[in-house]
Design a protein around this motif. Structure first.
Motif, PDB file in Angstrom:
ATOM      1  N   VAL A  66       0.811  -1.237   0.028  1.00 61.30           N
ATOM      2  CA  VAL A  66      -0.045   0.250  -0.103  1.00 61.30           C
ATOM      3  C   VAL A  66       0.999   1.334  -0.114  1.00 61.30           C
ATOM      4  CG1 VAL A  66      -1.799   1.306   1.252  1.00 61.30           C
ATOM      5  CG2 VAL A  66      -1.789  -1.224   1.261  1.00 61.30           C
ATOM      6  N   ALA A  82       1.404   4.705   0.784  1.00 67.23           N
ATOM      7  CA  ALA A  82       0.560   5.401   1.821  1.00 67.23           C
ATOM      8  C   ALA A  82       1.389   6.884   2.183  1.00 67.23           C
ATOM      9  CB  ALA A  82       0.314   4.895   3.237  1.00 67.23           C
ATOM     10  N   LEU A 142      -6.469   4.901   5.312  1.00 62.48           N
ATOM     11  CA  LEU A 142      -5.613   3.772   5.202  1.00 62.48           C
ATOM     12  C   LEU A 142      -6.502   2.683   5.829  1.00 62.48           C
ATOM     13  CD1 LEU A 142      -2.837   2.671   4.713  1.00 62.48           C
ATOM     14  CD2 LEU A 142      -2.031   3.389   6.604  1.00 62.48           C
ATOM     15  N   VAL A 146      -6.700  -0.906   4.215  1.00 63.67           N
ATOM     16  CA  VAL A 146      -5.980  -2.315   4.755  1.00 63.67           C
ATOM     17  C   VAL A 146      -7.136  -3.333   5.210  1.00 63.67           C
ATOM     18  CG1 VAL A 146      -4.527  -2.977   6.474  1.00 63.67           C
ATOM     19  CG2 VAL A 146      -3.913  -0.954   5.594  1.00 63.67           C
ATOM     20  N   LEU A 201       2.959  -1.520   4.265  1.00 58.90           N
ATOM     21  CA  LEU A 201       2.506  -0.080   4.059  1.00 58.90           C
ATOM     22  C   LEU A 201       3.675   0.850   3.821  1.00 58.90           C
ATOM     23  CD1 LEU A 201       0.162  -1.821   5.683  1.00 58.90           C
ATOM     24  CD2 LEU A 201      -0.365   0.414   6.444  1.00 58.90           C
ATOM     25  N   SER A 257       6.781   5.758   8.312  1.00 55.30           N
ATOM     26  CA  SER A 257       5.653   4.591   8.547  1.00 55.30           C
ATOM     27  C   SER A 257       5.501   4.366   9.995  1.00 55.30           C
ATOM     28  CB  SER A 257       6.335   3.405   7.885  1.00 55.30           C
ATOM     29  OG  SER A 257       7.586   3.153   8.619  1.00 55.30           O
ATOM     30  N   ALA A 295      -3.196   4.422  -0.388  1.00 54.07           N
ATOM     31  CA  ALA A 295      -4.050   4.504   0.785  1.00 54.07           C
ATOM     32  C   ALA A 295      -5.354   5.550   0.428  1.00 54.07           C
ATOM     33  CB  ALA A 295      -3.172   5.369   1.685  1.00 54.07           C
TER      34      ALA A 295
END
Length: 256
Positions: free
Chosen positions: A7, A9, A38, A42, A56, A61, A105
């Motif tokens: 993902v 993000a 997000l 997810v 991610l 992060s 995201a």
């Protein structure tokens, strides 16, 4: 067999008007229908029996890892990315040719059924891109404003779902890194693949499926468009109007 997912993000350079007055530090954590973008993405991935580990990627992060809405979800991994989409993605690919599913995201309306339709259509390709034809979207959501690529047989918008066959796609990602600043300018992107592809697109000499296949051949890749049957697949959260529409769609889903 399950497929690993990535993902994207992170934040793009410069201010994001969606964040003004929101209190969110990054777009991935902007609330939509009561949960950060997000979290919706997810949870949809985790609800799919076809998806395995989820990575991610974001510049920070650790900030995403602290999000309470992700607590308790299995097999999540967090990795710091760079500033560019292509270079960050290249660094996150597996060490072999194993396929990965990539999304973003802000792909907030993602569902297990959308994931399944895409992965079935993408099977055995080196590169697959999910896209929605304009008539499919406007039949249900005529108010939605998207960026369209015009080809013979239809106008198409991307759905933020990709299947990449591991490190075989590195030359393509390197090429994309040089042109991604023009990602919203369809003809500039097409022109970067060469004059024949540009001429064919302008004159609509071929379909988008044929165009993507020809673009892939430049890198020795079998590239494929997967047409999606649900218009929601291409409605991502780019503008305030998108969020209004997304929340209305989500309310309808919950009511049913």
């Amino acid at each position: 067999m399950t497929i690993a997912a990535i993902v994207m993000a992170g934040s793009r350079p410069g201010p994001d008007p969606l964040l003004t007055g929101s209190g969110a530090s990054t777009k991935a954590l902007l609330p939509v229908a009561g949960q950060p973008m997000l979290v919706h993405v997810v949870r949809a991935l985790r609800a799919s029996p076809l998806v395995g580990p989820i990575t991610l990627l974001a510049q920070n992060s650790a900030e995403l890892a602290a999000e309470p809405g992700l607590a308790g979800l299995a097999d999540l991994h967090f990795s710091d990315s760079g500033q560019g989409i292509s270079s960050s993605l290249a660094a996150a690919l597996p060490d072999d040719d194993a396929p990965v599913l990539v999304t973003t995201a802000d792909n907030v309306l993602l569902t297990p059924s959308i994931i399944a339709e895409f992965l079935v259509g993408a099977e055995d390709s080196d590169v697959a891109v999910a896209m929605v034809e304009r008539r499919v979207l406007l039949a249900r959501y005529p108010e939605s404003q998207r960026t369209w690529l015009k080809f013979r047989g239809g106008w198409w918008s991307g759905a933020n779902l990709f299947r990449l066959r591991g490190r075989r796609v590195l030359p393509l990602l390197d090429f994309w890194g040089r042109i991604e600043r023009d990602r919203k300018k369809g003809l500039k992107i097409i022109a970067a693949f060469g004059p024949w592809l540009l001429l064919g697109a302008v004159l609509r000499l071929f379909t988008i499926q044929q165009g993507i296949a020809r673009a892939g051949l430049r890198f020795g890749l079998e590239a494929r468009v997967v047409p999606m049957s649900e218009g929601e697949a291409c409605i991502d959260a780019d503008k305030p109007a998108d969020i209004v529409l997304i929340e209305r769609i989500m309310a309808g889903r919950n009511a049913s």
